[in-house]
Design an enzyme around this catalytic site. Structure first.
Site, mmCIF file in Angstrom:
data_model
loop_
_atom_site.group_PDB
_atom_site.id
_atom_site.type_symbol
_atom_site.label_atom_id
_atom_site.label_comp_id
_atom_site.label_asym_id
_atom_site.label_seq_id
_atom_site.Cartn_x
_atom_site.Cartn_y
_atom_site.Cartn_z
ATOM 1 N N ASP A 17 0.815 -1.226 0.000
ATOM 2 C CA ASP A 17 0.000 0.000 0.000
ATOM 3 C C ASP A 17 0.844 1.270 0.000
ATOM 4 O OD1 ASP A 17 -2.237 -1.694 0.230
ATOM 5 O OD2 ASP A 17 -2.047 -1.699 2.412
ATOM 6 N N GLU A 18 2.030 1.193 -0.553
ATOM 7 C CA GLU A 18 2.920 2.364 -0.581
ATOM 8 C C GLU A 18 2.503 3.355 -1.658
ATOM 9 O OE1 GLU A 18 3.919 -0.770 -1.093
ATOM 10 O OE2 GLU A 18 5.325 -1.350 0.483
ATOM 11 N N LYS A 20 2.150 1.987 -5.083
ATOM 12 C CA LYS A 20 2.751 1.431 -6.312
ATOM 13 C C LYS A 20 1.846 1.638 -7.511
ATOM 14 C CE LYS A 20 2.886 -2.574 -4.268
ATOM 15 N NZ LYS A 20 2.600 -2.198 -2.894
ATOM 16 N N GLY A 44 -4.512 -4.372 -3.785
ATOM 17 C CA GLY A 44 -5.498 -3.347 -4.125
ATOM 18 C C GLY A 44 -4.738 -2.089 -4.483
ATOM 19 N N HIS A 45 -4.682 -1.793 -5.767
ATOM 20 C CA HIS A 45 -3.962 -0.600 -6.234
ATOM 21 C C HIS A 45 -4.986 0.483 -6.529
ATOM 22 C CE1 HIS A 45 -0.458 -3.131 -6.759
ATOM 23 N NE2 HIS A 45 -1.108 -3.908 -7.603
ATOM 24 N N GLN A 217 1.917 -6.133 -2.839
ATOM 25 C CA GLN A 217 2.354 -6.188 -1.440
ATOM 26 C C GLN A 217 3.689 -5.431 -1.290
ATOM 27 O OE1 GLN A 217 1.432 -9.666 -2.819
ATOM 28 N NE2 GLN A 217 -0.541 -8.698 -2.568
ATOM 29 N N THR A 232 3.054 -12.601 3.442
ATOM 30 C CA THR A 232 2.180 -13.218 2.445
ATOM 31 C C THR A 232 2.869 -14.478 1.918
ATOM 32 O OG1 THR A 232 0.766 -12.796 0.533
ATOM 33 C CG2 THR A 232 2.984 -11.845 0.449
ATOM 34 N N THR A 294 -9.806 -4.932 1.571
ATOM 35 C CA THR A 294 -10.672 -5.407 2.652
ATOM 36 C C THR A 294 -11.327 -4.276 3.432
ATOM 37 O OG1 THR A 294 -8.785 -5.437 4.144
ATOM 38 C CG2 THR A 294 -9.279 -7.501 2.991
HETATM 39 P P1 GTP Z 1 -0.843 -2.921 -2.825
HETATM 40 O O1 GTP Z 1 -0.466 -3.575 -4.096
HETATM 41 O O2 GTP Z 1 -2.150 -3.390 -2.269
HETATM 42 O O3 GTP Z 1 0.251 -3.028 -1.815
HETATM 43 O O4 GTP Z 1 -1.191 -1.324 -3.056
HETATM 44 P P2 GTP Z 1 -0.486 -0.002 -3.627
HETATM 45 O O5 GTP Z 1 0.936 0.070 -3.274
HETATM 46 O O6 GTP Z 1 -0.817 0.118 -5.067
HETATM 47 O O7 GTP Z 1 -1.197 1.158 -2.791
HETATM 48 P P3 GTP Z 1 -2.736 1.430 -2.488
HETATM 49 O O8 GTP Z 1 -3.369 1.939 -3.721
HETATM 50 O O9 GTP Z 1 -3.372 0.301 -1.783
HETATM 51 O O10 GTP Z 1 -2.598 2.578 -1.369
HETATM 52 C C1 GTP Z 1 -1.996 3.797 -1.611
HETATM 53 C C2 GTP Z 1 -3.019 4.916 -1.327
HETATM 54 O O11 GTP Z 1 -2.334 6.160 -1.276
HETATM 55 C C3 GTP Z 1 -4.040 5.078 -2.424
HETATM 56 O O12 GTP Z 1 -5.264 5.440 -1.844
HETATM 57 C C4 GTP Z 1 -3.477 6.202 -3.303
HETATM 58 O O13 GTP Z 1 -4.477 6.915 -3.994
HETATM 59 C C5 GTP Z 1 -2.828 7.054 -2.251
HETATM 60 N N1 GTP Z 1 -1.653 7.827 -2.659
HETATM 61 C C6 GTP Z 1 -0.621 7.458 -3.468
HETATM 62 N N2 GTP Z 1 0.339 8.408 -3.481
HETATM 63 C C7 GTP Z 1 -0.093 9.401 -2.651
HETATM 64 C C8 GTP Z 1 0.471 10.629 -2.222
HETATM 65 O O14 GTP Z 1 1.580 11.026 -2.564
HETATM 66 N N3 GTP Z 1 -0.269 11.368 -1.346
HETATM 67 C C9 GTP Z 1 -1.489 10.973 -0.887
HETATM 68 N N4 GTP Z 1 -2.133 11.759 -0.044
HETATM 69 N N5 GTP Z 1 -2.037 9.808 -1.275
HETATM 70 C C10 GTP Z 1 -1.344 9.033 -2.130
HETATM 71 P P1 IMP Z 2 -2.558 -12.774 2.294
HETATM 72 O O1 IMP Z 2 -1.636 -12.294 1.227
HETATM 73 O O2 IMP Z 2 -3.992 -12.501 2.024
HETATM 74 O O3 IMP Z 2 -2.279 -14.206 2.669
HETATM 75 O O4 IMP Z 2 -2.211 -11.931 3.630
HETATM 76 C C1 IMP Z 2 -0.970 -12.069 4.315
HETATM 77 C C2 IMP Z 2 -0.530 -10.730 4.879
HETATM 78 O O5 IMP Z 2 -0.230 -9.843 3.793
HETATM 79 C C3 IMP Z 2 -1.587 -10.009 5.718
HETATM 80 O O6 IMP Z 2 -0.916 -9.250 6.704
HETATM 81 C C4 IMP Z 2 -2.240 -9.060 4.711
HETATM 82 O O7 IMP Z 2 -2.843 -7.950 5.341
HETATM 83 C C5 IMP Z 2 -1.030 -8.662 3.899
HETATM 84 N N1 IMP Z 2 -1.352 -8.246 2.530
HETATM 85 C C6 IMP Z 2 -1.659 -9.038 1.478
HETATM 86 N N2 IMP Z 2 -1.864 -8.299 0.379
HETATM 87 C C7 IMP Z 2 -1.657 -7.015 0.735
HETATM 88 C C8 IMP Z 2 -1.667 -5.789 -0.004
HETATM 89 O O8 IMP Z 2 -1.878 -5.751 -1.201
HETATM 90 N N3 IMP Z 2 -1.398 -4.659 0.719
HETATM 91 C C9 IMP Z 2 -1.080 -4.698 2.036
HETATM 92 N N4 IMP Z 2 -1.035 -5.828 2.753
HETATM 93 C C10 IMP Z 2 -1.320 -6.971 2.100
HETATM 94 MG MG MG Z 3 -3.094 -1.721 -1.661
#
Ligand code: GTP
Ligand code: IMP
Ligand code: MG
Length: 413
Positions: A17-18, A20, A44-45, A217, A232, A294
């Site tokens: 959730d950084e 990406k 969840g991106h 992740q 994970t 979730t």
């Molecule tokens: P995973 O593959 O699930 O790990 O997710 P991810 O790395 O793609 O990130 P995800 O979209 O779950 O969460 C990032 C959140 O931060 C999202 O709601 C984006 O819209 C938001 N976001 C990204 N960059 C910035 C930023 O620089 N500032 C702010 N305020 N929000 C941001």
């Molecule tokens: P699983 O991948 O569903 O088995 O979950 C294992 C661990 O990884 C748990 O702590 C989840 O919350 C975490 N996890 C899995 N997918 C994500 C993701 O996309 N973003 C953040 N955490 C994740």
């Molecule tokens: Mg995410």
């Protein structure tokens, strides 16, 4: 960041959730292919385009760039029901999801309803020790693949399921009536998307195309080098990325490590500088820190420089991308973790704990840097330099908000 004939990996440097997805979407403007190589619809991106929010799970974020092709590689685990729902949601938002631009590798293992059920059952049985999975059946599906028990996408779309029902009957037990027939129907619908993605991507690279690999992740959740067992079930380690796609390691020339200016974690497990109380609540609200898959509230903490440095070593980040500095704006001081201390011996630990017992014993050593009023404040740039010096890798891109165009290229050399 993108080179012709080479792949660039964008991966999480923390617990996922950084941001990406946002960075991949930004880079996808210049890419020909965006590929997923591990994980599944646990990801969840979130993308924010023209104020509209789009969330992708198993489908690479490049799907929102019409000129881009997307690939779900063999290393991904695929829930056909989840995939159908995701395709439907994207189409409802006006995104084109057609076989001409979406390729699914036949060797990707299937997540079956029984995998989802066993994920949830195992989590309940672990009670207080639960991992806090997303409940999407990811771990059980990878376990089945390791057991050589599970059917794969190719079996589903090319009429091989009956063979697997005989071979692994336990995976087909406890299904609601009609589910098996619905699955076969889905197989027919997905058939046009299925092709050899090894040939597709390697040929594209040979022809000088630009390929992005979208990690899911984050490094601290890596099955091997993360906070095991609270991790994970796949490896998002840079060294494994080529393997999930079937490209040679030397074809991957850039590894972009994405990190937030603070840290979050969903699910259980070590988080040494975790914040609590009203301040944590405020940060969570300001950063909208609720899971994209979730909806769970994300745990929040200060940025862990020790972890970032260790993961830079493990994954060989060639450049870093920082997100969410805007969320910290207005604070007097911003914390960073510079080391860990053993609670029992008081000993300073400067490296990454390797066992669960060690994790339980550590407390974070914090230092505080001056905060910034806004992102033009020189204190913000000083904070970025502090991170670069601690980690030894340039921060090449700074995201300043969730929107596609909110961010700037800072220092790519
Ligand atoms: P995973 O593959 O699930 O790990 O997710 P991810 O790395 O793609 O990130 P995800 O979209 O779950 O969460 C990032 C959140 O931060 C999202 O709601 C984006 O819209 C938001 N976001 C990204 N960059 C910035 C930023 O620089 N500032 C702010 N305020 N929000 C941001
Ligand atoms: P699983 O991948 O569903 O088995 O979950 C294992 C661990 O990884 C748990 O702590 C989840 O919350 C975490 N996890 C899995 N997918 C994500 C993701 O996309 N973003 C953040 N955490 C994740
Ligand atoms: Mg995410």
């Amino acid at each position: 960041m993108l080179l012709a004939g080479r792949a660039t990996l964008v991966m999480g440097a923390q617990f996922g959730d950084e941001g990406k997805g946002k960075l991949v979407d930004r880079l996808a403007e210049g890419a020909d292919f965006v590929c997923r190589v591990q994980g599944g619809n646990n990801a969840g991106h979130t993308l924010v385009i023209g104020g509209k929010k789009i969330v992708t799970h198993a489908i690479p974020s490049g799907i929102v760039r019409p000129e881009c092709q997307v690939v779900i590689g063999a290393g991904v685990v695929v829930d056909p029901f989840g995939l159908k729902a995701e395709i439907g949601e994207l189409r409802a938002q006006g995104v084109t999801v057609e076989p001409a631009r979406v390729s699914l590798d036949p060797r990707a293992a299937l997540i079956l309803p029984s995998h989802r059920a066993s994920d949830k059952a195992r989590e309940s049985s672990l009670a207080g020790e639960a991992i806090g999975t997303t409940g999407r059946g990811i771990g059980p599906a990878y376990a089945s693949r390791a057991f050589r028990d599970a059917p794969r996408i190719g079996d589903l779309v090319w009429d091989g399921m009956d063979v697997w029902r005989e071979r692994s009957p336990h995976l087909f037990e406890g299904w609601e009536s009609g589910t098996y027939e619905a699955l076969l129907e889905l197989g027919r619908e997905l058939r046009p998307f299925v092709r050899d993605t090894v040939v597709l991507v390697n040929d594209a690279l040979d022809h000088g195309r630009k390929v992005l690999v979208e990690g899911a992740q984050g490094a601290l959740l890596d099955n091997l080098f993360g906070t095991y067992p609270y991790v994970t079930s796949s490896q998002m380690l840079a060294g494994a990325a080529g393997g999930g796609l079937g490209i040679a390691p030397w074809k991957l020339s850039q590894v972009v490590g994405v990190f937030k200016a603070y840290a979050t974690r969903v699910g259980n497990g070590p988080f040494p500088a975790e914040l609590s109380g009203p301040f944590a609540e405020e940060l969570r609200t300001k950063g909208h820190e609720f899971g994209a898959t979730t909806g769970r509230p994300r745990r929040v903490s200060w940025l862990d420089l020790l972890a970032l440095k260790y993961m830079a070593k493990t994954n060989g980040f060639t450049v870093l991308a920082m997100t969410k500095g805007d969320v910290l704006a207005g604070m007097d001081h911003v914390g960073v973790v510079t080391g860990y201390r053993s609670r029992t011996t008081g000993e300073i630990m400067t490296s990454w704990p390797m066992r669960c017992e060690e994790w339980e014993d550590v407390e974070a050593i914090l230092e505080f840097a001056p905060g910034w009023r806004n992102l033009q404040d020189p204190a913000f740039e000083r904070f970025i330099r502090l991170v670069e010096e601690a980690v030894g890798v340039n921060v090449g891109y700074v995201s300043t908000g969730p929107g596609r165009d909110e961010g700037y290229i800072r220092n790519l050399c």
